[in-house]
Design a protein around this motif. Structure first.
Motif, PDB file in Angstrom:
ATOM      1  N   VAL A 248      -2.880   0.497  -8.428  1.00  0.00           N
ATOM      2  CA  VAL A 248      -3.578   1.650  -9.017  1.00  0.00           C
ATOM      3  C   VAL A 248      -4.332   1.227 -10.275  1.00  0.00           C
ATOM      4  CG1 VAL A 248      -3.295   3.960 -10.003  1.00  0.00           C
ATOM      5  CG2 VAL A 248      -1.913   3.281  -8.037  1.00  0.00           C
ATOM      6  N   ASP A 249      -3.717   0.374 -11.095  1.00  0.00           N
ATOM      7  CA  ASP A 249      -4.411  -0.150 -12.275  1.00  0.00           C
ATOM      8  C   ASP A 249      -5.678  -0.913 -11.880  1.00  0.00           C
ATOM      9  OD1 ASP A 249      -2.477   0.741 -14.155  1.00  0.00           O
ATOM     10  OD2 ASP A 249      -1.210  -0.977 -13.698  1.00  0.00           O
ATOM     11  N   VAL A 250      -5.582  -1.693 -10.821  1.00  0.00           N
ATOM     12  CA  VAL A 250      -6.710  -2.525 -10.395  1.00  0.00           C
ATOM     13  C   VAL A 250      -7.861  -1.670  -9.896  1.00  0.00           C
ATOM     14  CG1 VAL A 250      -7.474  -4.275  -8.736  1.00  0.00           C
ATOM     15  CG2 VAL A 250      -5.259  -4.522  -9.881  1.00  0.00           C
ATOM     16  N   VAL A 251      -7.585  -0.737  -8.974  1.00  0.00           N
ATOM     17  CA  VAL A 251      -8.696   0.041  -8.387  1.00  0.00           C
ATOM     18  C   VAL A 251      -9.316   0.998  -9.394  1.00  0.00           C
ATOM     19  CG1 VAL A 251      -7.778  -0.163  -6.050  1.00  0.00           C
ATOM     20  CG2 VAL A 251      -7.189   1.855  -7.424  1.00  0.00           C
ATOM     21  N   ASN A 252      -8.565   1.334 -10.449  1.00  0.00           N
ATOM     22  CA  ASN A 252      -9.115   2.206 -11.496  1.00  0.00           C
ATOM     23  C   ASN A 252      -9.727   1.432 -12.657  1.00  0.00           C
ATOM     24  OD1 ASN A 252      -8.566   4.701 -10.267  1.00  0.00           O
ATOM     25  ND2 ASN A 252      -6.438   4.615 -10.915  1.00  0.00           N
TER      26      ASN A 252
ATOM     27  N   VAL B 178       5.149   5.358  -9.224  1.00  0.00           N
ATOM     28  CA  VAL B 178       5.160   6.749  -9.707  1.00  0.00           C
ATOM     29  C   VAL B 178       3.964   7.576  -9.255  1.00  0.00           C
ATOM     30  CG1 VAL B 178       6.575   6.186 -11.718  1.00  0.00           C
ATOM     31  CG2 VAL B 178       4.086   6.041 -11.897  1.00  0.00           C
ATOM     32  N   LYS B 179       2.899   6.939  -8.828  1.00  0.00           N
ATOM     33  CA  LYS B 179       1.715   7.678  -8.389  1.00  0.00           C
ATOM     34  C   LYS B 179       1.880   8.158  -6.942  1.00  0.00           C
ATOM     35  CE  LYS B 179      -0.718   6.936 -12.171  1.00  0.00           C
ATOM     36  NZ  LYS B 179      -1.139   8.012 -13.075  1.00  0.00           N
ATOM     37  N   ASN B 180       1.023   9.108  -6.549  1.00  0.00           N
ATOM     38  CA  ASN B 180       1.008   9.575  -5.166  1.00  0.00           C
ATOM     39  C   ASN B 180       0.101   8.689  -4.329  1.00  0.00           C
ATOM     40  OD1 ASN B 180       2.661  11.816  -5.741  1.00  0.00           O
ATOM     41  ND2 ASN B 180       0.885  12.994  -6.449  1.00  0.00           N
ATOM     42  N   LYS B 181       0.253   8.789  -3.013  1.00  0.00           N
ATOM     43  CA  LYS B 181      -0.540   7.946  -2.110  1.00  0.00           C
ATOM     44  C   LYS B 181      -2.032   8.221  -2.216  1.00  0.00           C
ATOM     45  CE  LYS B 181       3.114   6.884   1.174  1.00  0.00           C
ATOM     46  NZ  LYS B 181       4.153   7.124   0.176  1.00  0.00           N
TER      47      LYS B 181
ATOM     48  N   ILE C   5       0.942   8.181  10.022  1.00  0.00           N
ATOM     49  CA  ILE C   5      -0.518   8.114  10.167  1.00  0.00           C
ATOM     50  C   ILE C   5      -1.226   9.001   9.140  1.00  0.00           C
ATOM     51  CG2 ILE C   5      -0.487   7.469  12.597  1.00  0.00           C
ATOM     52  CD1 ILE C   5      -0.900  10.435  13.288  1.00  0.00           C
ATOM     53  N   GLU C   6      -0.581   9.182   7.997  1.00  0.00           N
ATOM     54  CA  GLU C   6      -1.183  10.035   6.967  1.00  0.00           C
ATOM     55  C   GLU C   6      -2.106   9.223   6.054  1.00  0.00           C
ATOM     56  OE1 GLU C   6      -0.804  13.156   7.457  1.00  0.00           O
ATOM     57  OE2 GLU C   6       0.706  12.842   9.002  1.00  0.00           O
ATOM     58  N   GLU C   7      -2.355   9.731   4.855  1.00  0.00           N
ATOM     59  CA  GLU C   7      -3.368   9.162   3.971  1.00  0.00           C
ATOM     60  C   GLU C   7      -3.126   7.694   3.636  1.00  0.00           C
ATOM     61  OE1 GLU C   7      -6.885   9.097   2.075  1.00  0.00           O
ATOM     62  OE2 GLU C   7      -6.083  10.812   3.172  1.00  0.00           O
ATOM     63  N   GLY C   8      -1.876   7.337   3.328  1.00  0.00           N
ATOM     64  CA  GLY C   8      -1.579   5.944   2.977  1.00  0.00           C
ATOM     65  C   GLY C   8      -1.862   4.989   4.120  1.00  0.00           C
ATOM     66  N   PHE C   9      -1.568   5.414   5.334  1.00  0.00           N
ATOM     67  CA  PHE C   9      -1.867   4.612   6.524  1.00  0.00           C
ATOM     68  C   PHE C   9      -3.366   4.375   6.638  1.00  0.00           C
ATOM     69  CE2 PHE C   9      -3.308   5.084  10.974  1.00  0.00           C
ATOM     70  CZ  PHE C   9      -2.801   3.916  11.526  1.00  0.00           C
TER      71      PHE C   9
ATOM     72  N   ILE D  47       0.829  -1.205   0.000  1.00  0.00           N
ATOM     73  CA  ILE D  47       0.000   0.000   0.000  1.00  0.00           C
ATOM     74  C   ILE D  47       0.866   1.259   0.000  1.00  0.00           C
ATOM     75  CG2 ILE D  47      -1.999   1.101   1.124  1.00  0.00           C
ATOM     76  CD1 ILE D  47      -2.654  -1.647   0.256  1.00  0.00           C
ATOM     77  N   ASP D  48       2.180   1.094  -0.007  1.00  0.00           N
ATOM     78  CA  ASP D  48       3.083   2.250   0.061  1.00  0.00           C
ATOM     79  C   ASP D  48       3.309   2.832  -1.329  1.00  0.00           C
ATOM     80  OD1 ASP D  48       4.719   4.157   1.070  1.00  0.00           O
ATOM     81  OD2 ASP D  48       6.208   2.806   1.911  1.00  0.00           O
ATOM     82  N   THR D  49       2.259   3.396  -1.894  1.00  0.00           N
ATOM     83  CA  THR D  49       2.290   3.907  -3.265  1.00  0.00           C
ATOM     84  C   THR D  49       3.330   5.023  -3.405  1.00  0.00           C
ATOM     85  OG1 THR D  49      -0.048   3.366  -3.504  1.00  0.00           O
ATOM     86  CG2 THR D  49       0.874   4.928  -5.085  1.00  0.00           C
ATOM     87  N   GLY D  50       4.131   4.913  -4.468  1.00  0.00           N
ATOM     88  CA  GLY D  50       5.200   5.868  -4.715  1.00  0.00           C
ATOM     89  C   GLY D  50       6.534   5.423  -4.149  1.00  0.00           C
ATOM     90  N   LEU D  51       6.507   4.558  -3.141  1.00  0.00           N
ATOM     91  CA  LEU D  51       7.748   4.104  -2.494  1.00  0.00           C
ATOM     92  C   LEU D  51       7.757   2.592  -2.330  1.00  0.00           C
ATOM     93  CD1 LEU D  51       8.061   6.815   0.320  1.00  0.00           C
ATOM     94  CD2 LEU D  51       9.496   6.621  -1.722  1.00  0.00           C
TER      95      LEU D  51
END
Length: 263
Positions: A61-65, A91-94, A124-128, A39-43
């Motif tokens: 990201v491909d799957v959820v879109n 390459v995408k943001n969280k 504890i930000e958005e990705g969390f 779930i650590d999108t971008g990293l």
């Protein structure tokens, strides 16, 4: 129905992704069908630790879109056939993935897997918030440092607000000599501060770095103390009563010999 476990931490660099990879492999070694979801999108790094970075065609990201079904995005491990990786985008943001999207995806995957492990970003930000949304259980990873333990305490509070009650602790990079000298928190200090059950005490071990660079989870390294400790973690997840390793203390005479330079 699968059991969904989020592996998270308050501070980065504590071994959270190493822990996710090792637990996933350990469960697969016992015959369970496991999906590890980055779930650590971008990293993303989970693919590197599993040695699967060259086999990725689609990502989360491909799957959820709707650009690919999740089964096309899953990457089966070469050695452990019941272990699958669902990588995220590099390459995408969280904020490219919403909590509700991951929750719905996990519900769709429920019938196919015994366990779904969600590798959360630190903090504890958005990705969390995205990673914990589908979770039924949580494992918090920390090191025995005041900053990491304090951040872990904050994560425990956030998990409680999301009504996740089953929270366990893994402490990594333990150094017995520093603990003995009073220069590092011991487990009593950490347990008193965090007040959640500990299922793993992972010693500092160079094998972790070697395993990471090889794309080989440290749990597979037979001569590694960290690998053995992660095998015990998996056993404790399944309810086995496994005592924690206690390094032997030096005798008085051994200390005297060291003091006088005899050994």
């Amino acid at each position: 129905m699968s059991v969904r476990i989020v592996i998270t931490s308050g501070k980065g660099g504590v071994g959270k992704t190493t822990t996710t990879a090792s637990i996933g492999v350990g469960m697969a070694m016992r015959g369970y069908k496991v999906a590890v979801m980055d779930i650590d999108t971008g990293l993303r790094n989970l693919d590197l630790l599993l040695g699967l970075e060259n086999r990725i065609m689609y990502d989360l990201v491909d799957v959820v879109n709707g650009r690919a079904p999740y089964k096309k995005a899953l990457v089966r491990h070469r050695k452990f056939e019941s272990l699958f990786l669902l990588p995220t985008s590099q390459v995408k943001n969280k904020d490219a993935i919403k909590p509700e999207q991951v929750d719905e995806l996990c519900k769709e995957m429920d019938k196919e897997f015994d366990y779904i492990l969600l590798d959360s970003p630190a903090g504890i930000e958005e990705g969390f918030k995205t990673a914990i949304k589908p979770a039924q259980r949580a494992i918090i990873v920390t090191t025995p440092e005041i900053t990491a333990v304090r951040d872990a305490d904050k994560v425990i509070g956030e998990l409680g607000r999301e009504d996740i009650k089953d929270i366990k602790l893994i402490v990594t990079r333990l150094r017995p000599k520093m603990i003995e000298d009073g220069d590092m928190f011991d487990m009593r200090d950490i347990n008193d501060l965090l007040e959640i059950p500990c299922i793993g005490q992972i010693p500092e071990d160079e094998a972790v770095i070697k395993a990471t660079n090889r794309g080989e989870p440290v749990i597979t390294m037979e001569d590694s103390m960290a690998g053995k400790a992660y095998k015990n973690v998996v056993g404790r997840i399944f309810g086995e009563e496994i005592p924690f390793y206690k390094p032997p203390k030096e005798s008085f005479f051994t200390k005297l010999k060291k003091l006088f330079g005899l050994i």
